[in-house]
Design an enzyme around this catalytic site. Structure first.
Site, PDB file in Angstrom:
ATOM      1  N   PHE A 311     -50.056  80.238 -71.694  1.00  0.00           N
ATOM      2  CA  PHE A 311     -51.329  80.950 -71.589  1.00  0.00           C
ATOM      3  C   PHE A 311     -51.558  81.417 -70.167  1.00  0.00           C
ATOM      4  CE2 PHE A 311     -55.882  80.880 -70.500  1.00  0.00           C
ATOM      5  CZ  PHE A 311     -56.303  81.928 -71.308  1.00  0.00           C
ATOM      6  N   LEU A 334     -50.371  76.301 -68.785  1.00  0.00           N
ATOM      7  CA  LEU A 334     -51.616  76.994 -68.486  1.00  0.00           C
ATOM      8  C   LEU A 334     -51.590  77.556 -67.069  1.00  0.00           C
ATOM      9  CD1 LEU A 334     -54.263  74.480 -69.890  1.00  0.00           C
ATOM     10  CD2 LEU A 334     -53.388  76.525 -71.005  1.00  0.00           C
ATOM     11  N   GLU A 335     -51.811  78.858 -66.953  1.00  0.00           N
ATOM     12  CA  GLU A 335     -52.007  79.495 -65.644  1.00  0.00           C
ATOM     13  C   GLU A 335     -53.402  80.095 -65.673  1.00  0.00           C
ATOM     14  OE1 GLU A 335     -52.932  82.060 -63.284  1.00  0.00           O
ATOM     15  OE2 GLU A 335     -51.363  83.374 -64.066  1.00  0.00           O
ATOM     16  N   LEU A 336     -54.323  79.494 -64.913  1.00  0.00           N
ATOM     17  CA  LEU A 336     -55.744  79.778 -65.070  1.00  0.00           C
ATOM     18  C   LEU A 336     -56.359  80.468 -63.857  1.00  0.00           C
ATOM     19  CD1 LEU A 336     -56.738  76.376 -66.711  1.00  0.00           C
ATOM     20  CD2 LEU A 336     -55.949  78.471 -67.824  1.00  0.00           C
ATOM     21  N   GLY A 337     -55.563  81.097 -63.046  1.00  0.00           N
ATOM     22  CA  GLY A 337     -56.115  81.817 -61.912  1.00  0.00           C
ATOM     23  C   GLY A 337     -56.356  80.927 -60.715  1.00  0.00           C
TER      24      GLY A 337
END
Length: 627
Positions: A311, A334-337
């Site tokens: 994601f 997860l790469e969430l910024g």
């Protein structure tokens, strides 16, 4: 042996190069010349065979008419993803009980398409199609997988202008932003996969302990099956191709869910991959595209047939996906910024790096997960840096590259449109609050373009901060906004850089590389570039820590995350030695004391810290065995 040496040195011996005496019949004999011709022929055949298996295969594709700068369509007033509900001019023949998505150019509001959103049944069917295709694809070798990627690389290089214009049309970015962020980066990743992907996935031998000296251990990286990638809208080509190519190179099928904002361009980019697969003799159903509203996304994230989820997006959505994945214990990356800082050490040459900082901040209108969000500079250079940025920012031009000018060519544009205006109120509120707290502001508001009245533009902005506690210094902006902060000591600079809940990327600039490396090691993040910007993205494990997510994609680590690491242990010399259970340990146990004495001696023999103790353990072991 002398015959072999003679054969190798035969041409030199025949010419008698080291002798003053020459015979009339000296020279290369017919046999040797014939041998060289045969060897050259074999080499040519091998090279031709290799080229026949590795050369790129051309494939058919159609260019979308909407990518032409002269194309025109209905201009939507205040466009949204559901504008079709209000404007009958852009409504298709709509099916009852189905939802649709309006696609439009955010730089000018031109209508691109109105497409039907996938429902739960269609998503399940696409997962099944990918699974069926993967049952065959998993048995392909790396030569076949490389050929698909090589065909795509040749195609994208030859059609980069078209790809850039398609990306610009759907996102409002500039051609330069598309060339750098979409095409160049994608080509770099394809090159790495072709050159180094097999090395990362081939069976890997592992070292063992002395107690297992007769065993050989290997880790095999098996395909998982069907994996999913849920990606953001900021780079529709790269965000689609990067997870798809990594997934299929690892032997998987893949279901990509793109953002609703870029379904028009992503559909075309994904179809290019499907066309390449088909041209190379493989089932194009291996790759599936899903575009749905959030309410239907659980059909993908909770599916028992999805074996891994990657994601890229917001923290809020990432948390929901992580919760959904627990339904079947599906692993998630997860790469969430983030809130990536650039730490500028004392005495740094500002003129040398100002262009790098401008690109790092304003690339893709600031809509870049590893864009520079704040510049942390020593107080002695704060005013100089602020003035340099102010001078440049005031000259930046906003606009669209998808419409020609009156002179018939594309107008020069520095900063394109943002994907939508739904965050403009929040951005302006943060800037106003910072100004009230004493910050110096350049621009800081939305921009109403004189020619593109329906475009969603935000003026390139400079904010000179006085304190790190300001809300604008703590939140990810994802906008064309530069923050400048001052520090007095390097320790304070590190604290300012680490002083957010994010930890994705960072950069450190300075004249002393040793000091830069020391600061880089002190930063709490997943990646750091020294005297550069974002160079860690291309071929290395990409990801962060803290609220920026977990897991990695890219590089060997990211590729292996899309596999099942399976350990296989077997004997080096099965005819000579294999594991057997000593009688003293065999069930049923004859004597608990003797069995424990044997085991204790065994442990002492292999792991005692002195040779004397080890020999004593061996004696104990032998004695217990004889009882």
């Amino acid at each position: 042996m002398h015959k072999i040496l003679y054969f190798i040195l035969h041409p030199f011996l025949s010419f008698n190069l080291w002798s003053d005496e020459h015979r009339e019949d000296e020279g290369i004999d017919v046999f040797y010349a014939l041998f060289l011709c045969v060897a050259a022929g074999i080499w040519l055949v091998v090279q031709r065979e290799r080229r026949s298996k590795n050369s790129p295969i051309p494939f058919h594709f159609s260019a979308p008419k909407e990518a032409d700068p002269n194309w025109s369509a209905v201009k939507i007033e205040r466009p949204t993803l559901e504008s079709h509900l209000e404007d009958v001019n852009i409504q298709p023949m709509m099916l009852p009980d189905r939802r649709y998505i309006t696609c439009f150019d955010p730089s000018n509001g031109l209508h691109l398409a109105t497409v039907i959103a996938d429902n739960e049944e269609e998503i399940a069917a696409k997962i099944q199609k990918a699974s069926e295709a993967q049952n065959e694809w998993m048995y392909t070798d790396f030569i076949q997988r490389r050929r698909v990627i090589r065909s795509l690389q040749k195609w994208i290089v030859e059609n980069q202008d078209l790809c850039a214009r398609v990306a610009c049309r759907d996102t409002g970015k500039t051609l330069i932003d598309a060339a750098l962020g979409e095409i160049l980066v994608t080509c770099c990743k394809m090159e790495w996969l072709m050159n180094h992907g097999e090395e990362a996935l081939r069976p890997e031998p592992r070292k063992s302990n002395f107690i297992q000296f007769y065993k050989k251990s290997e880790v095999h990286y098996d395909p998982l099956g069907v994996v999913a990638a849920i990606v953001s809208w900021n780079y529709p080509l790269h965000n689609a191709w990067s997870p798809i190519l990594a997934s299929i190179f690892a032997g998987n099928g893949v279901v990509l869910k793109c953002s609703e904002n870029v379904i028009w361009s992503t559909s075309w980019f994904v179809n290019i991959i499907k066309n390449s697969l088909e041209a190379c003799g493989h089932d194009p159903e291996l790759v599936q595209l899903v575009c749905c509203w959030p309410e239907q996304a659980a059909a993908l994230t909770k599916s028992p047939y999805i074996k891994h989820i990657t994601f890229i997006g917001s923290e809020t959505v990432g948390r929901q996906i992580a919760r959904d994945a627990t339904e079947h214990l599906t692993p998630v990356t997860l790469e969430l910024g983030g809130k990536d800082p650039a730490v500028i050490l004392p005495d740094t040459n500002l003129n040398q790096w100002i262009s790098t900082w401008m690109r790092g901040i304003f690339q893709n209108a600031g809509q870049n997960c590893i864009g520079i969000e704040k510049l942390i500079v020593h107080v002695d250079q704060y005013d100089d840096l602020y003035d340099m940025l102010k001078e440049r920012i005031e000259k930046l031009r906003c606009g669209s590259v998808t419409l020609p000018s009156d002179q018939g060519y594309l107008s020069p544009v520095d900063v394109g449109a943002m994907i939508s205006d739904n965050r403009f109120d929040a951005l302006e509120a943060l800037i106003k609050q910072a100004e009230e707290d004493g910050a110096k502001i350049v621009n800081g508001k939305r921009y109403h373009h004189v020619y593109h009245d329906e475009g969603t533009y935000f003026l390139p902005t400079l904010v000179g901060l006085t304190k790190n506690s300001a809300a604008i210094a703590q939140q990810e902006l994802f906008a064309p906004i530069a923050l400048v902060m001052g520090y007095e000591t390097v320790k304070e600079a590190v604290e300012l850089a680490n002083g957010t809940r994010y930890g994705l990327g960072a950069s450190v600039f300075g004249p002393d590389q040793k000091q830069c490396l020391e600061v880089a090691k002190a930063l709490e993040c997943g990646m750091v570039a020294v005297n550069d910007f974002a160079v860690f993205y291309v071929n290395l494990p990409f990801g962060g820590t803290k609220a920026s997510g977990y897991g990695r994609f890219g590089g060997p680590e990211g590729l292996r995350a899309l596999t099942n690491p399976k350990v296989i242990v077997y004997d080096w010399w099965p005819a000579l030695i294999q594991t057997s259970i000593p009688k003293v340990l065999d069930y049923p146990i004859r004597s608990l004391g003797t069995s424990f004495e044997f085991t204790s001696g065994l442990i002492r023999f292999f792991y005692a810290d002195t040779w004397r103790a080890r020999i004593q353990g061996l004696i104990t072991l032998i004695q217990a065995q004889r009882k």
